[in-house]
Design an enzyme around this catalytic site. Structure first.
Site, PDB file in Angstrom:
ATOM      1  N   LYS A  80      36.850  19.892  55.840  1.00 55.81           N
ATOM      2  CA  LYS A  80      35.877  19.857  56.947  1.00 55.81           C
ATOM      3  C   LYS A  80      34.462  19.923  56.380  1.00 55.81           C
ATOM      4  CE  LYS A  80      34.964  22.225  61.397  1.00 55.81           C
ATOM      5  NZ  LYS A  80      35.341  23.361  62.263  1.00 55.81           N
ATOM      6  N   SER A 155      36.427  22.184  67.031  1.00 58.15           N
ATOM      7  CA  SER A 155      35.444  21.389  66.330  1.00 58.15           C
ATOM      8  C   SER A 155      35.990  20.676  65.104  1.00 58.15           C
ATOM      9  CB  SER A 155      34.272  22.267  65.905  1.00 58.15           C
ATOM     10  OG  SER A 155      34.711  23.252  64.980  1.00 58.15           O
ATOM     11  N   SER A 179      38.893  26.335  66.887  1.00 59.28           N
ATOM     12  CA  SER A 179      38.605  25.018  66.307  1.00 59.28           C
ATOM     13  C   SER A 179      39.626  24.468  65.333  1.00 59.28           C
ATOM     14  CB  SER A 179      37.245  25.025  65.637  1.00 59.28           C
ATOM     15  OG  SER A 179      36.258  24.850  66.600  1.00 59.28           O
TER      16      SER A 179
HETATM   17  N1  GLN Z   1      34.971  25.262  70.995  1.00 60.62           N
HETATM   18  C1  GLN Z   1      34.465  26.558  70.636  1.00 60.62           C
HETATM   19  C2  GLN Z   1      32.976  26.515  70.606  1.00 60.62           C
HETATM   20  O1  GLN Z   1      32.448  25.537  70.995  1.00 60.62           O
HETATM   21  C3  GLN Z   1      35.047  26.991  69.316  1.00 60.62           C
HETATM   22  C4  GLN Z   1      34.399  26.372  68.150  1.00 60.62           C
HETATM   23  C5  GLN Z   1      34.991  26.799  66.849  1.00 60.62           C
HETATM   24  O2  GLN Z   1      36.033  27.453  66.785  1.00 60.62           O
HETATM   25  N2  GLN Z   1      34.269  26.492  65.802  1.00 60.62           N
HETATM   26  O3  GLN Z   1      32.311  27.423  70.224  1.00 60.62           O
END
Ligand code: GLN
Length: 506
Positions: A80, A155, A179
């Site tokens: 990532k 994400s 995420s």
């Molecule tokens: N979707 C969640 C957010 O927008 C989690 C993001 C993540 O785990 N990095 O914060």
């Protein structure tokens, strides 16, 4: 798709180490797959074909000379793009870091290299890992290999899409509120959020430091566990790293696939299913729970009443920490600098750079977080969210007195169409309803595919949560479930993902 890109990481490793195939051949096959499908998927922000082939050739030479660095030596992996790599850019899918090259490798990347894995490139994400659909990337949305009109989740959407589409057998992601588990569920993968502090975050660009955790994606429980064991364990360079041995996750994955679940107490969390959940998701989840029962698990209902406060608490705590962490992008130290033409003050350069460099969701989070931490709102917002967090920790503690693991659907719905939720941040945030409590409490969670939703044919995830430092329990349950699922359907689920013809024409 060539055969090599269909194999599990464990099987690739076996073949490479037995010299039935070379790491170079395996790497080439994955690079060819990227070449064929990434134009439509957009899972990678950077592919380092040359570096990957050189690393693979070096591993082949070592193996020929009789040295095998580790169980995954010779296996390609995707990383990532919020994880620092010295030989590739690290952008966090943000304009503000476009072209930035870190001077060092994250500890997890060092460990990949030391273990003989072959990094292929850097994967797309929601900007600074803020989002649940990968639509917040400054470099374009990622498509779901199961259905190119849908999001892959986020994400870590690029890591998920890449692993599902056979561009990489394994990938690293980060999970702050879901995420890894949520895109894992949306793309039919195993996605793991390890216990907070058990996988080093040295070199992970910080979003919300009390929640961020690096974890793994694989097409099987064993693959995800094997990668987990490569990157996990104490790291003195990370101040939040726990000086405890990593739970025996590979052993647990193997044990799960050998045995039943007799005597394992599984709690179904009342607050994490029901109204508002997609019927096909609930049906797949109910069926998964039945399989656990058939395996001998003792299934009970448990109530965690404070989980209903998890989403609002998270969306105060995470932006608060983000507003502080992202202050470092000041136009002086990293990446983009706008207005540095002698006609602007330093303050103006900073604000012009941040105005141009951050996307709308990142700005929204910085504003919410700055507000929540301001003197007039601190107690009412940030303080209250921290109290809710404590109640969630207590709910978990009480539930784990009666249960070894807790289960829920990973996400209330399947992957939604690209564009569906972009104008409705709250609808977008709901995709993390089931995953957030685990981050707030710091314990372990993973998502394992539990079939396809009858209403849209998209994959559904079963979330298995375990106490801190008991990640192995989640692996054991997931591995036992995975085998039972494949045995009863007669087809390994991993071999059903996804249809290459659909992909290549996407
Ligand atoms: N979707 C969640 C957010 O927008 C989690 C993001 C993540 O785990 N990095 O914060």
């Amino acid at each position: 798709m060539t055969e090599l890109t269909r194999l599990s990481a464990a099987e690739i490793a076996r073949r490479v180490q037995a010299r039935e195939v070379s790491s170079v051949e395996v790497t080439r096959a994955h690079l060819a797959r990227i070449e064929a499908v990434d134009g439509s998927l957009n899972a990678f922000l950077h592919v380092d074909a040359e570096g990957a082939l050189a690393a693979a050739a070096a591993i082949d030479e070592e193996i020929a000379a009789g040295t095998i660095r580790g169980p995954l030596a010779g296996v390609p992996v995707a990383v990532k793009d919020n994880i620092a790599t010295a030989d590739m850019p690290t952008t966090c899918a943000s304009r503000i870091l476009e072209g930035w090259r870190p001077p060092y490798d994250a500890t997890v990347v060092t460990r990949l290299r030391e273990a003989g894995l072959v990094p292929l490139g850097k994967t797309n994400l929601d900007e600074f890992a803020m989002g649940g659909s990968n639509e917040n990337s400054a470099f374009g949305a990622v498509r779901n290999p199961w259905d190119a009109s849908r999001v892959p989740g986020g994400s870590s959407g690029g890591s998920a899409a890449a692993t599902a589409a056979g561009e990489a057998p394994l990938a690293l992601g980060s999970d702050t509120g879901g995420s890894i588990r949520q895109p894992g569920a949306f793309t039919g993968l195993v996605g793991v959020k390890p216990t907070y502090g058990t996988v080093s975050r040295y070199g992970l660009v910080a979003f919300s430091s009390s929640l961020d955790q690096i974890g793994t994606f694989g097409r099987s429980v064993l693959d995800a566990a094997m990668l987990h064991e490569v990157v996990g364990g104490h790291d003195p360079a990370d101040q939040t790293s726990i000086a405890a041995p990593l739970p025996p996750v590979v052993e647990a994955a193997l044990a799960g696939a050998r045995g039943d679940l007799a005597g394992v107490r599984v709690g179904v969390v009342t607050e994490l299913s029901g109204e508002g959940y997609q019927p096909g998701v609930l049906a797949a989840f109910t069926d998964a729970v039945r399989v656990l029962t058939d395996l001998g698990a003792e299934v009970v209902e448990v109530s965690c009443p404070s989980f209903t406060a998890a989403m609002p608490a998270y969306y105060i705590i995470a932006p608060s920490e983000a507003s502080s962490n992202l202050a470092r992008f000041d136009a002086m130290r990293y990446g983009l600098r706008v207005g540095d033409d002698g006609s602007h003050s330093t303050d103006q350069v900073m604000s012009l750079t941040r105005e141009a460099g951050f996307g709308p969701e990142v700005k929204r989070r910085i504003m919410i977080g700055t507000h929540a931490l301001s003197a007039g709102s601190y107690d009412a917002l940030y303080g209250k969210a921290q109290k809710a967090r404590t109640l969630i920790v207590r709910d978990f503690a009480a539930a784990f007195e009666d249960c070894d693991v807790l289960v829920s659907p990973t996400v209330p719905t399947t992957a939604f169409p690209i564009g569906d939720r972009v104008d409705d941040p709250v609808a977008m945030y709901l995709a993390d309803l089931c995953t957030i409590p685990t981050n707030l409490a710091g314990n372990a969670g993973l998502s394992v595919p539990c079939g396809l939703s009858a209403d849209d044919g998209m994959p559904v995830g079963l979330q298995v949560m375990a106490p801190a430092l008991a990640d192995d329990r989640a692996y054991r349950v997931a591995a036992a479930y995975e085998l039972a699922r494949d045995t009863s359907s007669g087809t390994p689920f991993a071999s059903t993902i996804p249809d290459p013809a659909v992909l290549e024409n996407a």
